[in-house]
Structure formats: C-alpha cells, structure tokens
Design an enzyme around this catalytic site. Structure first.
Site, PDB file in Angstrom:
ATOM      1  N   LYS A  18       0.817  -1.211   0.000  1.00  0.00           N
ATOM      2  CA  LYS A  18       0.000   0.000   0.000  1.00  0.00           C
ATOM      3  C   LYS A  18       0.853   1.265   0.000  1.00  0.00           C
ATOM      4  CE  LYS A  18      -4.286  -2.014   1.529  1.00  0.00           C
ATOM      5  NZ  LYS A  18      -5.381  -2.082   2.514  1.00  0.00           N
ATOM      6  N   ARG A  60      -2.862 -10.339   5.051  1.00  0.00           N
ATOM      7  CA  ARG A  60      -3.239 -10.486   3.640  1.00  0.00           C
ATOM      8  C   ARG A  60      -2.135  -9.868   2.804  1.00  0.00           C
ATOM      9  NH1 ARG A  60      -5.683  -7.354  -0.301  1.00  0.00           N
ATOM     10  NH2 ARG A  60      -7.187  -8.412  -1.685  1.00  0.00           N
TER      11      ARG A  60
END
Length: 298
Positions: free
Chosen positions: A236, A272
């Site tokens: 991210k 994840r």
C-alpha cells in the site's frame, strides 16, 4: 510449504471467535492470505492475473508458497478506481473460485456485492471479504447469514473515488474501533454469528499515511472487540512512502513482510499479502526467534 495448518478452520485456528494472542513461536502462526486479483487495473500487479487461467496458476503458486487462504477479487479498490459492472465481477471471479476451491484450497471472495458473494460461495468460497463491512450493499448481511460463511468486515467510510476525502478522525484507533463495533452489532443483528466475524482495520481506506501507522501501532485497541484481526498492509501507498519515489511496487514486499511480523507480535490473527513466500519466511524467522528465547531449541 503447505502443511496441516492450512486445513484448520480459519477462525478457530487461534481459539474460536476471540482475538489472537501475540505470536510467540509456540502456537499457530497467523493465517497468511494470498491475494489473487482477477482485474486489469490493480495497483499492485497491473493486471498480470486478469485471465482466469493465469489467476488460477498464480493461486496455486501462492499455496505452494504457504498461503492458508486465497483471496480472489474481481474489482479494484485502489484510490480512484471505478466500479465494475456486477455481471462482469461475477464473470471474473467465479471460474477462479470454483477451480481453486475444487482443489481443496480455502478460498475467500473479495467483494462488496451480495450477488457476487453468493455466486462465489455457491462455487466453493468459504469466506466473504467485504471492504465495506456491509455498507455498500444492504443485501450483503442477509446473504452472509444465509450462507453461514465467515465474513471479514473492514473499516470503511466510502467508495474508492472519494475515500481520501473522508480521512478525518479524532483518535483514529478509537474511532475505527467504535465504527467497527457498530458494524459488528448491525451484522450480528442481521443474523451473522458473532464467531464467524473477522475484523480488518482498513489500512489505506479513508486513512492518511500516518493514520495507518497509528492503527498498526495500536492493534490492541481493535483487539478490545474480541474478534480476530486481519491486517492488509501489502504494497500500500503508506509503505511506498518509505521507498525512493521511483521504486517499483514490488519493492514494497519487504516492508510488507516486516509489518506482517510486527502485526503477528501485536496479536493479528492473519495477514493479507501479495508476496506469500517472503511473508511466510519472515514469520518462520519470528517463530524460531521466539522459540529460541523460550529455550525451545536445545
């Protein structure tokens, strides 16, 4: 690196519907979720797995690398992403879910739509991973209750095209906890069993960079809700901010592995990630380190 850990029930792996204890190398390591994006516009892989056969092959590689769960998604949720038509989302994910689940792999479907969730469960998915926690589709909670699937409820304030404008908090950790608590109450009232719920703090979704770090540093605040926590930090933007401006997205995998280790130490039930191999190896190092501290290797 697959083993018996992959056959355990996903929530029950760390003691039923309760938050995990910090990983000390003696018990179950956190569940590792491998990301399978069946999309042409994902920020993380640029559509490499958009073809169903390619997505299936990639999923099998992730399992070989140690993934406990494959999270299959057909709609990008990157900042600014446009919505995908419902029929197209189903077309993308269902063949991949069916093939992977048919091979005995535990599969999650990453979707905000109840119709897609239902089609994926009928194809073999055991978990519904909804980044909106049921806010994007009022039919989602009843579908989850009807199917009995496990359900990941992520903290969410709005769709990708406007979420960056919604990152205003007093105390970000406490606010996210309280907003997730309200979703848990609503989901349970809709008939979803409490022990089937998993929480995700929603890193990067209506969060500025520094707010993501506060959430990670205060996972204990979210653990007050008594449910397993899934951390989705992989590749991210806030990790990219630690790297040179021209660094490719894949260079965020090392920071992701470090975050995964720190999340495990903080009590995360699962992580994840895109780079399953790097993450599982990092968690194995943590397990060996912690066992050594406790004198487990003689």
């Amino acid at each position: 690196m697959t083993d018996a850990r992959s056959s355990a029930e996903p929530v029950e792996a760390n003691g039923g519907g309760t938050a995990a204890a910090p990983f000390d190398g003696l018990g179950e390591r956190p569940q590792v979720w491998g990301v399978v994006n069946v999309t042409p516009d994902s920020f993380s892989d640029g559509g490499r797995w958009f073809d169903a056969d390619a997505a299936i092959a990639h999923g099998l590689e992730l399992v070989a690398d140690g993934a406990d769960v494959l999270d299959v998604g057909g709609e990008s949720t990157r900042p600014g992403a446009a919505r995908v038509e419902p029929d197209e989302e189903v077309r993308r994910v269902v063949p991949v879910v069916r093939e992977l689940a048919g091979r005995g792999i535990r599969v999650s479907v990453d979707t905000m739509r109840a119709a897609t969730a239902l089609a994926a469960v009928e194809a073999g998915a055991e978990i519904i991973n909804d980044v909106s926690a049921g806010l994007a589709d009022a039919a989602m909670a009843p579908i989850v209750a009807e199917t009995g699937a496990h359900y990941v409820a992520m903290h969410w304030r709005g769709h990708s095209d406007r979420m960056d404008s919604l990152a205003e908090y007093g105390d970000v950790a406490a606010d996210v906890r309280d907003e997730l608590a309200a979703r848990v109450d609503a989901l349970v009232a809709a008939g979803i069993a409490h022990e089937r719920l998993i929480l995700d703090p929603g890193l990067g979704f209506a969060k500025r960079g520094e707010q993501n770090w506060v959430l990670l540093g205060r996972l204990d605040v979210l653990a007050e809700l008594g449910l397993p926590i899934l951390v989705g930090a992989s590749r991210k933007r806030f990790l990219g901010a630690l790297l040179p401006d021209d660094a490719p997205v894949a260079e965020r995998d090392l920071p992701t592995a470090v975050v995964s280790v720190l999340s495990a130490q903080a009590g995360a039930w699962g992580v994840r990630v895109h780079d399953v191999r790097g993450t599982t190896r990092a968690l194995d190092v943590l397990g060996a380190w912690q066992s050594g501290r406790r004198g487990q290797h003689t």
